[in-house]
Design a protein around this motif. Sequence first.
Motif, PDB file in Angstrom:
ATOM      1  N   SER A  74       0.839  -1.201   0.000  1.00  0.00           N
ATOM      2  CA  SER A  74       0.000   0.000   0.000  1.00  0.00           C
ATOM      3  C   SER A  74       0.866   1.239   0.000  1.00  0.00           C
ATOM      4  CB  SER A  74      -0.945   0.014   1.215  1.00  0.00           C
ATOM      5  OG  SER A  74      -0.225  -0.012   2.427  1.00  0.00           O
ATOM      6  N   ASP A  75       0.379   2.245  -0.690  1.00  0.00           N
ATOM      7  CA  ASP A  75       0.993   3.583  -0.690  1.00  0.00           C
ATOM      8  C   ASP A  75       0.048   4.499   0.063  1.00  0.00           C
ATOM      9  OD1 ASP A  75       3.310   3.053  -2.402  1.00  0.00           O
ATOM     10  OD2 ASP A  75       1.822   2.751  -3.982  1.00  0.00           O
ATOM     11  N   VAL A  76       0.546   5.101   1.145  1.00  0.00           N
ATOM     12  CA  VAL A  76      -0.277   5.937   2.012  1.00  0.00           C
ATOM     13  C   VAL A  76       0.176   7.386   1.896  1.00  0.00           C
ATOM     14  CG1 VAL A  76      -1.048   6.354   4.375  1.00  0.00           C
ATOM     15  CG2 VAL A  76      -0.592   4.007   3.600  1.00  0.00           C
ATOM     16  N   MET A  77      -0.797   8.267   1.702  1.00  0.00           N
ATOM     17  CA  MET A  77      -0.529   9.695   1.632  1.00  0.00           C
ATOM     18  C   MET A  77      -1.584  10.407   2.474  1.00  0.00           C
ATOM     19  SD  MET A  77       1.646  11.901   0.376  1.00  0.00           S
ATOM     20  CE  MET A  77       2.387  10.989  -0.989  1.00  0.00           C
ATOM     21  N   GLY A  78      -1.239  10.691   3.734  1.00  0.00           N
ATOM     22  CA  GLY A  78      -2.193  11.324   4.627  1.00  0.00           C
ATOM     23  C   GLY A  78      -3.363  10.399   4.899  1.00  0.00           C
ATOM     24  N   ALA A  79      -4.563  10.888   4.589  1.00  0.00           N
ATOM     25  CA  ALA A  79      -5.781  10.113   4.834  1.00  0.00           C
ATOM     26  C   ALA A  79      -6.246   9.353   3.595  1.00  0.00           C
ATOM     27  CB  ALA A  79      -6.897  11.031   5.325  1.00  0.00           C
ATOM     28  N   ARG A  80      -5.341   9.191   2.644  1.00  0.00           N
ATOM     29  CA  ARG A  80      -5.669   8.448   1.435  1.00  0.00           C
ATOM     30  C   ARG A  80      -4.623   7.359   1.208  1.00  0.00           C
ATOM     31  NH1 ARG A  80      -7.915  12.354  -3.376  1.00  0.00           N
ATOM     32  NH2 ARG A  80      -9.645  13.281  -2.205  1.00  0.00           N
ATOM     33  N   ALA A  81      -5.034   6.327   0.498  1.00  0.00           N
ATOM     34  CA  ALA A  81      -4.098   5.259   0.181  1.00  0.00           C
ATOM     35  C   ALA A  81      -4.546   4.537  -1.084  1.00  0.00           C
ATOM     36  CB  ALA A  81      -3.996   4.266   1.335  1.00  0.00           C
ATOM     37  N   ILE A  82      -3.568   3.905  -1.725  1.00  0.00           N
ATOM     38  CA  ILE A  82      -3.805   2.949  -2.800  1.00  0.00           C
ATOM     39  C   ILE A  82      -3.205   1.627  -2.348  1.00  0.00           C
ATOM     40  CG2 ILE A  82      -3.183   2.242  -5.145  1.00  0.00           C
ATOM     41  CD1 ILE A  82      -5.241   4.414  -5.211  1.00  0.00           C
ATOM     42  N   ALA A  83      -4.017   0.581  -2.349  1.00  0.00           N
ATOM     43  CA  ALA A  83      -3.548  -0.752  -1.977  1.00  0.00           C
ATOM     44  C   ALA A  83      -3.650  -1.679  -3.177  1.00  0.00           C
ATOM     45  CB  ALA A  83      -4.380  -1.310  -0.822  1.00  0.00           C
ATOM     46  N   GLN A  84      -2.641  -2.531  -3.322  1.00  0.00           N
ATOM     47  CA  GLN A  84      -2.672  -3.581  -4.337  1.00  0.00           C
ATOM     48  C   GLN A  84      -2.447  -4.921  -3.636  1.00  0.00           C
ATOM     49  OE1 GLN A  84      -0.928  -2.864  -8.305  1.00  0.00           O
ATOM     50  NE2 GLN A  84       0.011  -1.037  -7.397  1.00  0.00           N
ATOM     51  N   THR A  85      -3.282  -5.889  -3.954  1.00  0.00           N
ATOM     52  CA  THR A  85      -3.221  -7.189  -3.300  1.00  0.00           C
ATOM     53  C   THR A  85      -3.358  -8.292  -4.335  1.00  0.00           C
ATOM     54  OG1 THR A  85      -4.371  -6.187  -1.401  1.00  0.00           O
ATOM     55  CG2 THR A  85      -4.185  -8.595  -1.438  1.00  0.00           C
ATOM     56  N   LYS A  86      -2.370  -9.175  -4.394  1.00  0.00           N
ATOM     57  CA  LYS A  86      -2.479 -10.324  -5.282  1.00  0.00           C
ATOM     58  C   LYS A  86      -3.659 -11.189  -4.849  1.00  0.00           C
ATOM     59  CE  LYS A  86      -0.252 -11.629  -8.133  1.00  0.00           C
ATOM     60  NZ  LYS A  86      -0.357 -11.459  -9.611  1.00  0.00           N
ATOM     61  N   MET A  87      -4.404 -11.702  -5.820  1.00  0.00           N
ATOM     62  CA  MET A  87      -5.598 -12.478  -5.490  1.00  0.00           C
ATOM     63  C   MET A  87      -5.890 -13.475  -6.595  1.00  0.00           C
ATOM     64  SD  MET A  87      -8.132 -11.476  -7.718  1.00  0.00           S
ATOM     65  CE  MET A  87      -8.358 -10.158  -8.919  1.00  0.00           C
ATOM     66  N   THR A  88      -6.715 -14.458  -6.250  1.00  0.00           N
ATOM     67  CA  THR A  88      -7.357 -15.297  -7.249  1.00  0.00           C
ATOM     68  C   THR A  88      -8.851 -15.281  -7.004  1.00  0.00           C
ATOM     69  OG1 THR A  88      -7.181 -17.345  -5.956  1.00  0.00           O
ATOM     70  CG2 THR A  88      -5.378 -16.845  -7.479  1.00  0.00           C
ATOM     71  N   ILE A  89      -9.584 -15.311  -8.095  1.00  0.00           N
ATOM     72  CA  ILE A  89     -11.037 -15.461  -8.066  1.00  0.00           C
ATOM     73  C   ILE A  89     -11.329 -16.864  -8.563  1.00  0.00           C
ATOM     74  CG2 ILE A  89     -13.243 -14.625  -8.974  1.00  0.00           C
ATOM     75  CD1 ILE A  89     -11.719 -11.956  -9.578  1.00  0.00           C
ATOM     76  N   SER A  90     -12.054 -17.635  -7.776  1.00  0.00           N
ATOM     77  CA  SER A  90     -12.370 -19.022  -8.124  1.00  0.00           C
ATOM     78  C   SER A  90     -13.876 -19.190  -8.190  1.00  0.00           C
ATOM     79  CB  SER A  90     -11.769 -19.969  -7.076  1.00  0.00           C
ATOM     80  OG  SER A  90     -12.138 -21.306  -7.330  1.00  0.00           O
ATOM     81  N   GLN A  91     -14.367 -19.632  -9.329  1.00  0.00           N
ATOM     82  CA  GLN A  91     -15.806 -19.837  -9.484  1.00  0.00           C
ATOM     83  C   GLN A  91     -16.078 -21.248  -9.977  1.00  0.00           C
ATOM     84  OE1 GLN A  91     -17.915 -16.861 -11.726  1.00  0.00           O
ATOM     85  NE2 GLN A  91     -19.891 -17.864 -11.488  1.00  0.00           N
ATOM     86  N   ARG A  92     -17.036 -21.917  -9.339  1.00  0.00           N
ATOM     87  CA  ARG A  92     -17.507 -23.228  -9.798  1.00  0.00           C
ATOM     88  C   ARG A  92     -18.891 -23.042 -10.393  1.00  0.00           C
ATOM     89  NH1 ARG A  92     -16.571 -28.786  -6.643  1.00  0.00           N
ATOM     90  NH2 ARG A  92     -14.537 -28.292  -7.563  1.00  0.00           N
ATOM     91  N   ALA A  93     -19.097 -23.634 -11.554  1.00  0.00           N
ATOM     92  CA  ALA A  93     -20.381 -23.483 -12.233  1.00  0.00           C
ATOM     93  C   ALA A  93     -20.574 -24.637 -13.199  1.00  0.00           C
ATOM     94  CB  ALA A  93     -20.444 -22.148 -12.981  1.00  0.00           C
ATOM     95  N   GLU A  94     -21.782 -24.742 -13.718  1.00  0.00           N
ATOM     96  CA  GLU A  94     -22.085 -25.752 -14.732  1.00  0.00           C
ATOM     97  C   GLU A  94     -22.198 -25.067 -16.086  1.00  0.00           C
ATOM     98  OE1 GLU A  94     -25.846 -28.539 -15.461  1.00  0.00           O
ATOM     99  OE2 GLU A  94     -24.637 -29.201 -13.735  1.00  0.00           O
ATOM    100  N   VAL A  95     -21.417 -25.546 -17.048  1.00  0.00           N
ATOM    101  CA  VAL A  95     -21.398 -24.988 -18.398  1.00  0.00           C
ATOM    102  C   VAL A  95     -21.761 -26.089 -19.377  1.00  0.00           C
ATOM    103  CG1 VAL A  95     -19.965 -23.946 -20.194  1.00  0.00           C
ATOM    104  CG2 VAL A  95     -19.683 -23.249 -17.806  1.00  0.00           C
ATOM    105  N   ASP A  96     -22.859 -25.918 -20.088  1.00  0.00           N
ATOM    106  CA  ASP A  96     -23.312 -26.908 -21.068  1.00  0.00           C
ATOM    107  C   ASP A  96     -23.392 -28.306 -20.450  1.00  0.00           C
ATOM    108  OD1 ASP A  96     -23.391 -24.827 -22.906  1.00  0.00           O
ATOM    109  OD2 ASP A  96     -21.391 -25.255 -23.693  1.00  0.00           O
TER     110      ASP A  96
END
Length: 204
Positions: A74-96
Motif C-alpha cells: 500500500s501507498d499511504v498519503m495522509g488520509a488516502r491510500a492505494i492498496a494492491q493485493t495479489k488475489m485469485t477469483i475461483s468460481q464453480r459453475a455448470e457450463v453446457d
Amino acid sequence: MSMNADRTSIRQLVENWALWRDAGAWDRFATVWHPDGWMSSTWFQGPAADFIAASEQGFDNGVSILHFLGGHTSDVMGARAIAQTKMTISQRAEVDGVQVDVVCTGRFYDFLSRDDAGDWTVVRRQPIYEKDRLDVVDPAASLKLDPELLGRFPVGYRHLGYVQTKVGFTVKPGLPGLVGEAVERLYREGAAWLAGSERAGEPR
C-alpha cells in the motif's frame, strides 16, 4: 497513526473484505466500504450497497465465487491510500451440462480513505485481471468451448468471462489486465487520488 499502523489496518481491511464477503457475513462486509464506495468487476459495476445486495442474492441462490489473497502493498498519503493485493477469483459453475472450475489470477487495486475516527474504508475497488484458466471438475468429462464467445473477452479474464456469460451474467469487456491502456489509466487515477484528486478516478 503511524505509517506502519496504517498499512497494517489497510491489510486487515482487505482481508476482511474477502473473508466476510465469501462467508456471507453481509453486515460485517458492509463496514469495509466508504458510504460512497464503488465496486467494479466482470459482472458488476456500481455502488457498494448494490454490490452487497447482488452478492447476497447470488450467495442465497448457490453462486460459488471465492477469493484468495496473496502479497500486498500500500501507498499511504495522509488520509488516502492505494492498496494492491495479489488475489485469485475461483468460481464453480455448470457450463453446457459440465461442472467446471475457473480460476482467475490478478490484483485488487483499491482506492482507500481514512475517516475522522481513524478507520480505513474502500472508496473504489477495481480488480486487475492478469490470467485465467478453466478446468472440468470430473477428469473424465469433456467440454468444447465456443471460440467466438471466448474471443469476446481480454486474455486476462477470457475463461472467467466465458463461464459467467454462460450462467447468465453480463460481463463487461475492456477491464484492466496486466498490460495495456486500461491498466495504465488505472495507475494514473491512483496517482491522482494520492495527490488529492476530487474523485477516485472514473470507475468502469
